[in-house]
Design a protein around this motif. Structure first.
Motif, short mmCIF file in Angstrom:
data_model
loop_
_atom_site.label_atom_id
_atom_site.label_comp_id
_atom_site.label_asym_id
_atom_site.label_seq_id
_atom_site.Cartn_x
_atom_site.Cartn_y
_atom_site.Cartn_z
N ALA A 13 0.82 -1.21 0.00
CA ALA A 13 0.00 0.00 0.00
C ALA A 13 0.85 1.26 0.00
CB ALA A 13 -0.94 0.01 1.20
N LEU A 18 -1.48 1.79 -3.98
CA LEU A 18 -2.69 2.58 -3.71
C LEU A 18 -3.29 3.13 -4.99
CD1 LEU A 18 -1.63 4.53 -0.48
CD2 LEU A 18 -3.09 2.50 -0.66
N ALA A 22 -7.11 2.15 -5.97
CA ALA A 22 -8.12 3.20 -6.10
C ALA A 22 -8.70 3.24 -7.51
CB ALA A 22 -7.51 4.56 -5.75
N LEU A 33 -6.42 -5.48 -1.06
CA LEU A 33 -5.14 -4.80 -0.85
C LEU A 33 -4.50 -5.35 0.42
CD1 LEU A 33 -3.12 -2.44 -1.45
CD2 LEU A 33 -4.64 -0.97 -0.10
N GLU A 35 -1.32 -5.02 3.17
CA GLU A 35 -0.27 -4.16 3.70
C GLU A 35 -0.04 -4.49 5.16
OE1 GLU A 35 2.68 -2.40 4.41
OE2 GLU A 35 2.04 -1.74 2.41
N MET A 39 0.28 2.27 5.98
CA MET A 39 -0.37 2.70 4.74
C MET A 39 0.35 3.94 4.21
SD MET A 39 -3.04 0.67 4.14
CE MET A 39 -4.19 1.59 3.11
N ASP A 99 -4.25 8.31 2.27
CA ASP A 99 -3.73 6.96 2.05
C ASP A 99 -4.25 5.96 3.07
OD1 ASP A 99 -2.25 8.12 0.05
OD2 ASP A 99 -0.34 8.06 1.10
N GLN A 101 -6.44 3.35 5.54
CA GLN A 101 -7.28 2.16 5.38
C GLN A 101 -8.74 2.55 5.30
OE1 GLN A 101 -6.51 -0.95 8.22
NE2 GLN A 101 -8.44 -2.01 7.83
N PHE A 104 -9.72 3.82 1.81
CA PHE A 104 -9.77 2.80 0.77
C PHE A 104 -10.90 1.80 1.01
CE2 PHE A 104 -6.01 4.80 -0.51
CZ PHE A 104 -5.84 4.47 -1.85
N VAL A 111 -9.26 -4.28 2.51
CA VAL A 111 -7.91 -4.05 3.01
C VAL A 111 -7.59 -5.07 4.09
CG1 VAL A 111 -6.31 -2.41 4.07
CG2 VAL A 111 -8.10 -1.58 2.52
#
Length: 472
Positions: A13, A18, A22, A33, A35, A39, A99, A101, A104, A111
């Motif tokens: 991420a 990212l 996105a 995603l 990570e 992030m 950016d 969590q 997103f 995530v």
């Protein structure tokens, strides 16, 4: 163990991951995603953002102590290094929600805060999840490269990941590495009050045009930074607050802190790439022109792909693979139009070929156009005339541009546009730039290309003479 089926699985991420997540989810794809760390990756937390924030503090301190040329008394800035680091943390915190969590997940991305590793050519395991995806994008970024210098593992040292935890200004900062990170941090810390020594094994700013790099190095040296070139570090010894770096010719440099800034390495460890049939190279994951790995369902983008390691390249890579993954369109990555900037003061910017590269590729077909900052009225008004614009032109089209000077990072944008779209110098010359701006330098550089053709041509003079003779 939860089993998940998805269209796109993104591992990492940071900037690259990212951007893919996105873009893909907003265009209708199912996206997962992964990570395990922070992030936003390196750029937000350890790289671009914190370094530029600290540079901003350093610029302010320098401006205060060099105000007399504007008719304002110089003052000695009272630098609070801990407060400057708080400023850095505040900048990161302000950008972090973009950016995060939460953002997103709000877009519809699943995530999972776990590290991913391949268990087959089609599946990735992350914690208690096993994920099968139609396409996988590896965007795990890079980490500071720690060179095999004798004794380094036995002494305290800093990297771009740990520098932001320091709360007191280093008394004497030793920096191994004279590239962009090393020079940016050298100048910033000197302006904030530290004694700084840069130790470079070859040539400082060695990837840039030597003539323009020298403009920057002269300024940084003039501010009191010791830059030692051709000095390969062979041994490090000492304890916290009292460190020594010995170079191959026997010279020893002493300081209180050590920053290692010799480059970066791709984060490919523990991915178990071999289980997915993914080959690696010396610099990262092996990819083709489409950023596809040796497993045709898996892509690698950003730093981990082993090419240019810049945030904007990561974003560009994301666009390339999105076109391929979501629309099945042929999409390739190239580097000929990718700019980069070193954020010293003056800045140093490059896009396309340097003068040496252009001459190697095109021989005597290359014309090198030069325009100095000393002829720009805005630069004169702001006492920032230390700079040069250099453009490499082949048959009327720019193939490269190098700029050292005030706002070089902004000026290079135009040449990146020109080179990306294979535009001509005449199109730049046709642009009307507002007066007085630093941006006029680009138009004047284009004008310098045409000046000898117009003002030193006997043919042009004869045509003008003929027209003037017969005009009513």
């Amino acid at each position: 163990m939860e089993r998940i089926d998805t269209d796109v699985l993104v591992i990492g991420a940071g900037s690259a991951g990212l951007s893919v997540a996105a873009g893909a989810v907003q265009m209708g794809a199912r996206v997962v995603l992964l990570e395990a760390g922070k992030m936003g990756g390196d750029c937000l937390n350890y790289g671009c953002v914190p370094s530029k924030a600290l540079i901003a503090s350093a610029k302010t301190a320098y401006a205060m102590s060099h105000a007399s040329r504007y008719g304002i008394a110089n003052v000695v800035p009272q630098v609070d290094y801990a407060a400057a680091q708080d400023h850095v943390a505040g900048v990161i915190a302000q950008i972090a929600p973009v950016d995060s969590q939460e953002r997103f997940e709000g877009l519809g991305v699943r995530v999972i805060r776990e590290f991913g590793r391949f268990v087959s050519d089609t599946e990735v395991e992350a914690g208690d999840h096993r994920i099968r995806a139609r396409r996988v994008v590896i965007a795990t970024g890079s980490s500071p490269l720690v060179p095999p210098i004798r004794g380094l593992d036995a002494v305290p040292y800093l990297t771009n990941e740990t520098l932001w935890d320091v709360r007191e200004i280093p008394a004497h900062l030793l920096i191994i590495g004279g590239g962009p990170i090393g020079l940016e941090m050298a100048q910033a810390h000197r302006r904030l009050g530290a004694i700084v020594t840069v130790i470079e094994g070859e040539r400082a700013l060695g990837k840039d045009d030597p003539e323009l790099a020298e403009i920057v190095l002269e300024q940084v040296r003039g501010e009191g930074v010791e830059i030692v070139e051709g000095a390969k570090a062979e041994e490090v010894r000492g304890t916290a607050g009292s460190l020594e770096v010995e170079v191959e010719d026997g010279r020893v440099f002493k300081g209180s802190h050590l920053l290692v800034a010799v480059g970066r390495k791709a984060n490919i460890q523990d991915l178990d790439l071999e289980k997915a049939g993914i080959e690696t190279s010396k610099s990262g994951i092996k990819v083709d022109a489409h950023l596809r790995t040796t497993n045709r369902k898996v892509y690698a983008i950003g730093d981990v792909a082993g090419g240019l390691q810049f945030t904007h390249v990561a974003g560009y890579h994301a666009g390339v693979v999105i076109r391929s993954i979501l629309f099945g369109l042929p999409s390739s990555a190239t580097t000929r139009h990718i700019p980069w900037v070193t954020y010293t003061q003056p800045e140093l910017a490059q896009v396309g070929m340097t003068e040496a590269q252009a001459k190697d590729a095109h021989g005597d077909k290359v014309e090198v156009v030069r325009f100095p900052y000393t002829h720009n009225d805005r630069a004169i008004a702001e006492r920032k005339t230390n700079g040069l614009v250099k453009v490499m032109v082949v048959k009327g089209r720019p193939v490269g541009a190098s700029i050292a000077g005030e706002q070089a990072g902004e000026l290079i944008n135009l040449w990146a546009l020109v080179i990306a779209n294979k535009m001509k110098m005449s199109q730049v010359a046709n642009m009307v730039a507002p007066y007085p701006t630093i941006g006029e330098l680009n138009k004047r550089a284009a004008g310098a290309y045409f000046s000898p053709r117009l003002f030193e041509s006997d043919v042009v003079k004869k045509v003008v003479g003929f027209v003037q003779k017969w005009l009513p």
